[in-house]
Design an enzyme around this catalytic site. Structure first.
Site, mmCIF file in Angstrom:
data_model
loop_
_atom_site.group_PDB
_atom_site.id
_atom_site.type_symbol
_atom_site.label_atom_id
_atom_site.label_comp_id
_atom_site.label_asym_id
_atom_site.label_seq_id
_atom_site.Cartn_x
_atom_site.Cartn_y
_atom_site.Cartn_z
ATOM 1 N N HIS A 52 57.419 -75.996 35.813
ATOM 2 C CA HIS A 52 58.566 -76.073 34.913
ATOM 3 C C HIS A 52 58.603 -77.410 34.452
ATOM 4 O O HIS A 52 59.830 -77.976 33.957
ATOM 5 C CB HIS A 52 59.694 -75.468 35.703
ATOM 6 N N ASP A 54 56.305 -78.736 32.008
ATOM 7 C CA ASP A 54 55.684 -78.780 30.817
ATOM 8 C C ASP A 54 56.802 -78.923 29.540
ATOM 9 O O ASP A 54 56.551 -79.679 28.554
ATOM 10 C CB ASP A 54 54.321 -77.926 30.479
ATOM 11 N N SER A 145 46.637 -65.247 33.109
ATOM 12 C CA SER A 145 45.590 -64.323 32.312
ATOM 13 C C SER A 145 45.957 -64.271 30.635
ATOM 14 O O SER A 145 44.950 -63.984 30.041
ATOM 15 C CB SER A 145 45.795 -62.774 32.827
ATOM 16 N N SER A 146 47.061 -64.320 30.506
ATOM 17 C CA SER A 146 47.591 -64.528 28.828
ATOM 18 C C SER A 146 47.016 -65.544 28.264
ATOM 19 O O SER A 146 46.340 -65.413 27.134
ATOM 20 C CB SER A 146 49.160 -64.421 28.814
ATOM 21 N N GLU A 178 51.348 -67.289 21.485
ATOM 22 C CA GLU A 178 52.235 -66.849 22.231
ATOM 23 C C GLU A 178 53.816 -67.077 21.891
ATOM 24 O O GLU A 178 54.559 -66.263 22.327
ATOM 25 C CB GLU A 178 51.893 -67.614 23.651
ATOM 26 N N ASP A 190 49.217 -73.820 30.452
ATOM 27 C CA ASP A 190 48.063 -72.892 30.476
ATOM 28 C C ASP A 190 46.943 -72.940 29.740
ATOM 29 O O ASP A 190 46.085 -72.909 29.985
ATOM 30 C CB ASP A 190 48.940 -71.538 30.755
ATOM 31 N N TYR A 242 62.771 -66.848 32.493
ATOM 32 C CA TYR A 242 62.011 -67.963 32.119
ATOM 33 C C TYR A 242 62.660 -68.755 30.941
ATOM 34 O O TYR A 242 63.008 -69.865 30.874
ATOM 35 C CB TYR A 242 60.531 -67.594 31.770
HETATM 36 C C1 GLA Z 1 54.215 -70.510 32.806
HETATM 37 C C2 GLA Z 1 54.009 -71.208 31.303
HETATM 38 C C3 GLA Z 1 53.763 -72.586 31.373
HETATM 39 C C4 GLA Z 1 54.884 -73.349 32.463
HETATM 40 C C5 GLA Z 1 54.804 -72.537 33.850
HETATM 41 C C6 GLA Z 1 55.623 -72.924 34.980
HETATM 42 O O1 GLA Z 1 52.961 -70.379 33.400
HETATM 43 O O2 GLA Z 1 53.297 -70.377 30.683
HETATM 44 O O3 GLA Z 1 54.026 -73.180 30.169
HETATM 45 O O4 GLA Z 1 55.908 -73.617 32.009
HETATM 46 O O5 GLA Z 1 55.084 -70.972 33.630
HETATM 47 O O6 GLA Z 1 55.432 -74.244 35.313
#
Ligand code: GLA
Length: 402
Positions: A52, A54, A145-146, A178, A190, A242
């Site tokens: 959390h 990024d 996976s996404s 996304e 990711d 989230y």
């Molecule tokens: C998910 C989001 C990422 C990041 C993480 C938490 O994976 O896709 O961008 O924020 O949660 O670190």
């Protein structure tokens, strides 16, 4: 070490399928009759540390898994994108590219369709295609996976149309798919991990500057095992929690008078300023982000100076911070971390967006079987669904498979 024999009853995160590229090609042939022009694969990721951070312009340190998503694909010249997934055979999609609008198609097909939409929106003239998706990474296990689905599609479409797109830009476009097409407000970690990671290394990404560097993480040479424990609790980034954490971070930054919480990390005395925030929830959220950024940089420093055996406590401190300050852990994750540490693991933490998914545990090779047994026993005692354990190694980023 065979983690399964050591006490993990499940399949793990899914074995790396032998001949996975062939699997995707077969699925293509079954779906469309004929050979694909190529097969592209994009891996899932484990985030070693930096959770959390990024979307707060901070630091992350993920590495790519051997498991991921494969896209067998071929061109079609009528502007139609056809999508089939081996994992969702009852939900094929077929869309005209010039009619794509966010929200349609929905479901799994929104991710690849969103990638085509984002590429075209950025001026890249991708045309129609037949795409057959096959994955050895479970959805909802917090292993990205996404993003793997987006990145495999992005590589397939750009190569089919002879477009040379820089991987950083490709990551940004997959994220756009996304965020703006699927409607999930995720950060850039990711997609960057899936496209930019290298074997034997983690990827340090400064999410403010976009700068990356490969950080050596040769676990086997160190006599270490990184266990991934799928706690079997499923999460969905789209369920609102989230997004709610994201908003709290923005509110905390505003209350601190900075553009993002990264500015607090960079400023001397930053953490003291956080402690003076009057709202206790914002204080906790900001404390997590600021201390987590520092833990990422400390972890990188240890890995770079050959002191990798000392990163364990940082991983565990990250978990405690996510549990107590960011409040996104879940009972099975806490039980896993406790059992891992109790059985001699060097460190353990939840990984990914939270509220479900996976935990990682760093263990000396000779202790790994004990740790796996302890975790499985703790789940049985608590009456939780049995976890799935596997050991993973940092692998290469996305590529053409055939
Ligand atoms: C998910 C989001 C990422 C990041 C993480 C938490 O994976 O896709 O961008 O924020 O949660 O670190």
């Amino acid at each position: 070490m065979d983690v399964h024999a050591a006490g993990g009853p499940g399949r793990g995160i899914g074995p790396v399928s032998a001949g996975a590229a062939d699997g995707a090609a077969h699925w293509f042939a079954e779906s469309y009759a004929g050979e694909p022009d190529g097969v592209w694969q994009a891996p899932g990721r484990v985030n070693l540390i930096g959770e959390h951070t990024d979307y707060n312009d901070g630091f992350v340190l993920p590495f790519a898994l051997a498991q991921g998503v494969r896209a067998g694909a071929s061109r079609r010249d009528d502007g139609v994108l056809e999508l089939r997934s081996h994992q969702a055979p009852d939900a094929p999609a077929s869309v005209r590219l010039d009619t794509l609008v966010p929200g349609r198609p929905g479901g799994w097909a929104a991710y690849p369709a969103g990638v085509a939409w984002a590429l075209r929106g950025a001026g890249y003239p991708v045309g129609g295609a037949r795409v057959a998706i096959d994955a050895d990474l479970e959805r909802g296990a917090a292993l990205s996976s996404s993003a793997a689905l987006e990145c495999a599609t992005a590589l397939a479409l750009t190569e089919l149309y002879g477009l040379n797109v820089d991987r950083r830009e490709l990551a940004a476009l997959c994220r756009r798919a996304e965020n703006d097409f699927v409607g999930v407000p995720s950060g850039i970690m990711d997609q960057s991990a899936s496209l930019l990671c290298e074997q034997g290394h983690a990827l340090l990404l400064d999410c403010r500057s976009g700068e990356t560097s490969a950080v050596p993480l040769d676990l086997a040479a160190l006599g270490l095992i990184l266990l991934v424990v799928d706690t079997r609790v499923r999460h969905a980034l789209s369920d609102g929690r989230y997004a709610e954490r994201r908003r709290s971070c923005e509110d905390a930054a505003r209350a601190l008078g900075v553009a993002s919480l990264r500015d607090v990390t960079d400023a001397p005395g930053g953490i003291e300023r956080v402690e003076r925030l009057s709202d206790p929830v914002l204080r906790r959220r900001a404390r997590h982000v600021v201390t987590e950024n520092a833990r990422v940089l400390e972890t990188v420093a240890l890995l770079r100076t050959g002191e990798s055996m000392r990163i364990g406590p940082l991983l565990t401190a990250s978990h405690v911070s996510l549990r107590d300050d960011f409040e996104i852990s879940w009972p099975q994750a806490d039980a896993t971390v406790d059992a891992a540490i109790g059985s001699g693991a060097l460190g353990a933490r939840m990984t990914g967006g939270g509220f479900g998914g996976a935990v990682i545990a760093l263990v000396a090779r000779e202790r790994a079987a004990d740790t796996a047994t302890s975790i499985t026993a703790a789940f049985a005692r608590a009456g939780f669904t049995a976890p799935r354990l596997s050991s993973v190694a940092p692998s290469d980023g996305a590529r053409r498979d055939r």
